[in-house]
Scaffold this active site. Structure first.
Site, PDB file in Angstrom:
ATOM      1  N   LYS A  73       0.991  -1.127   0.004  1.00  0.00           N
ATOM      2  CA  LYS A  73       0.073   0.182   0.091  1.00  0.00           C
ATOM      3  C   LYS A  73       0.838   1.535   0.092  1.00  0.00           C
ATOM      4  O   LYS A  73       2.200   1.203   0.212  1.00  0.00           O
ATOM      5  CB  LYS A  73      -0.944  -0.036   1.243  1.00  0.00           C
ATOM      6  CG  LYS A  73      -0.145   0.077   2.431  1.00  0.00           C
ATOM      7  CD  LYS A  73      -0.884  -0.457   3.680  1.00  0.00           C
ATOM      8  CE  LYS A  73      -0.023  -0.476   5.121  1.00  0.00           C
ATOM      9  NZ  LYS A  73      -0.612  -1.280   6.101  1.00  0.00           N
ATOM     10  N   TYR A  91      14.888  31.708   5.237  1.00  0.00           N
ATOM     11  CA  TYR A  91      13.665  32.601   5.526  1.00  0.00           C
ATOM     12  C   TYR A  91      13.785  32.823   7.037  1.00  0.00           C
ATOM     13  O   TYR A  91      14.269  32.200   7.922  1.00  0.00           O
ATOM     14  CB  TYR A  91      12.358  31.695   5.261  1.00  0.00           C
ATOM     15  CG  TYR A  91      11.985  31.387   4.182  1.00  0.00           C
ATOM     16  CD1 TYR A  91      11.724  32.786   3.119  1.00  0.00           C
ATOM     17  CD2 TYR A  91      11.978  30.486   3.290  1.00  0.00           C
ATOM     18  CE1 TYR A  91      11.051  32.569   1.793  1.00  0.00           C
ATOM     19  CE2 TYR A  91      11.450  30.113   2.274  1.00  0.00           C
ATOM     20  CZ  TYR A  91      11.363  31.273   1.189  1.00  0.00           C
ATOM     21  OH  TYR A  91      10.783  31.118  -0.084  1.00  0.00           O
TER      22      TYR A  91
END
Ligand code: PLP
Length: 822
Positions: A489, A717
């Site tokens: 999965k 940043y």
């Protein structure tokens, strides 16, 4: 005809087969059935007989029961019954070896065997017809398979031999019978198979008990001592040639002088004074090269010839890589040696891939073949046909000349690589699996470059051998009576569902498990035919389940009612996919609860055409001891309910409860099947047996730019990365959009650059990350390991309070997956 033997086999076959999947020429093959711990070759006897194989070597322990009864009716087969098929194989090849009177180089040691072998065969190829082991074929089986290819046209043979436990070399020595030995070095690999390092060394030295000459590096003092103490007394005529750096007292003094873009190698001693240069700069390559140089000097080659040949050496890539290409193609890039075995092996790898059904091979002239060209290319043509190749591109003057021998549905020939690149209609090549296999002078890397999807620098490498190792590890734990459902999965835990599922199918797991219907559809579209369970199938996807033969997990009254209604409408009960009943014994996610059981009983009884394949539940805390009590309760509740339902159904169903952690911690709950997830991908969830698994995924990126910044500057940043000292700051081509979690910023996370852990600086950006590479000797374009063997994913997960599952499944879609085998 069955005969007992414990000696060599007098076979007529040209091909020795130990793996039934590698069959190419049934009539000319002899199959050695080997019974191992988790694999029994005898079970493939009927299939191989059916395909036309008529010679078999079988083992007393495995040749029993039905198989034996059946085999006894094969009037036209020859069967040799032996105590051990591997020993019979070795003895048979030992006989073959004795027919040749040429120099055979045997290479032993911990590391570098394959590189030295590969280099030496390149270096000796001008002037010699060299036969060498393919790839790293150096095991109890790989060595005989390699030596079997010795033929009268060869003038020099080079084989490597590896051992992982005591007494193994005893059997390999007569197979190789080297006249010249090279002992590369001694490291710590495989130490667990031996009592001590000393025992490991003496075992490896056994390869040389009949050799005439041995080349080794004297700096490994333990090796030097064992040669004197153990080897010399049993082989008094052995001539040793030792080389060494520093004051080792070796026969040849070697000095490596690294320059900016090359290294000088100076040799002085019993073979005279010499000086060469090479582009290699790393320790390991220089050591490997020194072995080769000493060999060539001793062989009598001139300095000019040696220097010329060194110049041509390339780093050896030992991997078969599967890459995504343009036009939805997949590319297998195999720029390794291009001899017939290399080609066969690459074609076998191609045949194992299920991603695309159309197969194309781009093949150059095959060098140093020995045989007459028409005969040789005729064999290649046969193999290509055998492997169902749809399209062939032949490149090179020889290929062009022998074009008439090939009979592939679509084929084109070009005199050289450049004319191929100029003239080939690339648009006509789509949705194919393409094997690109060329001898070095043809520069097939240009073709790979042209075919490959262009990427930004971040790749997720999946080691298919490690995946296989982990599968086998859990298989052993589960035992032969327990089936394996492999969970693929979430894009196979981020690793690439089609490729991983293809490998699992090849290794014959019993079931695959996915979370959603679409995931199952993708697998079917990539050629996966194994039964697939879908855990969270919704009513809206029933049509897809039906169409693609996907088996839903049925977890509630609503979904079962919908399914029954759907089947009634379809009115073809025999065509309906089987279902899997999920019981909720404490997880409280999906599943029937105890209150539902009476209803379930009535419903199952009223709909006898429903086919229930399995009944299962899921433990909430299989990985943690504090939940043992709860796990036991879950198990007890499950068994009671499952047996109750089984009785109602009136037939046996597969019952299963364990995930990866459960397999390790609750072996007594293995039942009929286990559901293997994270362990397959190399993470042992309980951390008790992590060391027995191999890491599968390696997330790599590159340095886009390096800046040298003074203390006081800030990075990124919000000015979060404050530099307290002057620093070299590298910007990496990976950000949180690629799955590098933002929580790893500001020094929390570390990456591996040039053998050093480098912390992140400042905030992680969407597409980029800055790290401090001060002192790491880094350059722009250098490779960076984000996680892998050097930076364990478990530790990385801990730092940001999550689990490896989340990191793996969070790797961005734009990160290219590369699959390889060693
Ligand atoms: C994902 C999953 C597994 C596999 O779990 P691992 O911890 O990865 O081994 C097993 N069973 C169910 C129901 C799952 O959803």
């Amino acid at each position: 005809m069955i005969e007992n033997t414990s000696g060599p086999i007098d076979t007529k076959a040209a091909y020795l087969l130990t793996d039934s999947r590698q069959l190419s020429f049934p009539e000319q093959s002899i199959f050695f059935a080997i019974k191992g711990d988790r694999h029994d070759g005898h079970q493939f006897l009927p299939e191989l007989y059916h395909k036309g194989v008529r010679e078999f070597v079988v083992e007393t322990a495995g040749f029993t029961g039905k198989t034996r009864e059946l085999a006894e009716t094969w009037a036209d087969a020859r069967i040799w019954l032996t105590p051990s098929s591997i020993r019979a194989l070795q003895k048979t090849v030992g006989e073959h070896r004795r027919r040749f009177n040429i120099d055979v180089v045997g290479i032993a040691g911990s590391n570098g065997k394959t590189i030295v072998k590969e280099w030496l065969s390149q270096l000796m190829a001008p002037g010699q017809r060299v036969i060498a082991s393919p790839k790293s074929y150096n095991s109890q089986i790989g060595v005989p398979l390699s030596v079997w290819n010795m033929a009268p046209e060869h003038t020099l043979a080079i084989f490597e031999a590896g051992v992982s436990r005591a007494h193994e070399m005893e059997y390999l020595q007569p197979v190789v019978q080297p006249t010249i030995g090279i002992f590369t070095n001694i490291g710590s690999a495989h130490d667990d198979g031996f009592r001590s390092r000393k025992q490991k060394i003496t075992e490896k030295l056994r390869l040389f008990t009949k050799a005439r000459k041995l080349i080794y590096r004297k700096n490994y003092t333990e090796v030097d001592e064992e040669i004197k103490l153990i080897l010399k007394p049993v082989n008094p005529f052995l001539k040793t040639i030792s080389w060494g750096t520093s004051q080792s007292g070796a026969d040849i003094q070697v000095v490596f002088s690294p320059q900016k873009d090359k290294t000088f190698i100076a040799l002085a001693g019993i073979l005279g004074d010499h000086r060469f240069e090479t582009a290699f700069r790393d320790e390991a390559s220089l050591e490997n090269l020194a072995h080769c140089v000493v060999f060539m000097l001793d062989w009598g080659l001139t300095d000019v010839a040696i220097q010329e040949r060194i110049q041509m050496l390339r780093p050896v890539s030992m991997r078969l890589e599967l890459k995504e290409g343009i036009n939805r193609n997949y590319i297998i890039d195999d720029a390794y040696n291009n001899d017939i075995q290399g080609v066969t092996m690459a074609l076998n790898f191609l045949a194992q891939q299920e991603q695309r059904t159309q197969r194309t091979v781009i093949l150059s002239d095959i060098l140093h073949s020995g045989q007459p060209a028409p005969e040789f290319y005729g064999t290649i043509s046969k193999i290509l046909k055998e492997k169902n190749i749809h399209r062939l591109v032949g490149i090179g003057p020889e290929m062009l000349k022998q074009a008439a021998l090939f009979d592939i549905p679509q084929q084109d020939f070009f005199p050289d690589t450049d004319s191929f690149l100029k003239e080939f209609p690339f648009a006509t090549l789509s949705d194919n699996l393409i094997l690109v296999k060329g001898a070095r002078p043809f520069s097939f890397e240009k073709i790979v470059h042209r075919l490959q999807q262009k990427v930004h620098g971040t790749v997720f490498e999946i080691n298919l051998d490690a995946l296989t190792h982990n599968l086998n590890y859990y298989r052993n734990k589960a035992g032969t009576n327990t089936k394996i459902m492999a969970m693929v999965k979430a894009f196979a835990y981020g690793s690439g569902s089609a490729e991983v599922a293809g490998l699992l199918q090849f290794h014959r797991v019993d079931y695959l498990g996915v979370a959603y219907t679409d995931e199952g559809v993708v697998l079917r579209q990539s050629g996966i035919s194994l039964p697939i369970m879908v855990m969270n199938a919704s009513t809206a996807t029933f049509d897809l389940l039906w169409q693609y033969k996907l088996e839903p997990e049925i977890f509630s009254r609503r979904i079962l009612t919908d399914w029954i209604n759907y089947l009634t409408e379809k009115n073809e009960p025999s065509q309906a996919p089987a279902i899997h009943l999920k019981l909720d014994t404490g997880m409280h996610r999906l599943g029937f609860v105890a209150d539902d059981y009476p209803w379930l009983k009535d419903t199952l009884q009223a709909n006898p055409s429903l086919r229930v394949a399995t009944i299962f539940t899921h433990l909430v805390g299989a990985d943690e001891g504090v939940h043992n009590e709860f796990s036991r309760k879950q198990y007890a509740a499950f068994i009671t309910a499952a047996e109750f339902l089984e009785n109602i159904l009136g037939y046996q169903v597969i019952k299963h409860i364990l995930n990866s952690a459960g397999i390790v911690r609750f072996p007594e709950y293995r039942l009929d099947m286990v559901r293997l997830g994270i362990g397959l991908y190399g993470v042992e969830a309980t951390q008790q047996e992590q060391h027995l698994l191999q890491p599968v995924g390696k997330l790599k990126t590159v340095i886009s730019q390096i800046k040298y910044l003074p203390a006081g500057e800030t990075v990124g940043y919000s000015r979060n990365g404050q530099l307290e000292q002057d620093a070299a700051i590298a910007t990496l081509a990976i950000g949180y959009a690629d799955g590098y979690d933002r929580g790893l910023g500001n020094g929390v996370g570390q990456v591996w650059v040039n053998g050093r852990l480098c912390p992140t600086v400042g905030n992680i950006c969407m597409d980029m990350t800055m790290v401090d590479v001060t002192g790491a000797n880094a350059e722009e374009g250098d490779e960076v390991i984000v996680f892998g063997p050097e930076v364990p994913i478990t530790e990385m997960a801990k730092k940001i309070n999550t689990i490896p599952y989340e990191i793996l499944t969070g790797i961005g879609e734009r990160v290219k997956r590369i699959f390889y085998k060693e």
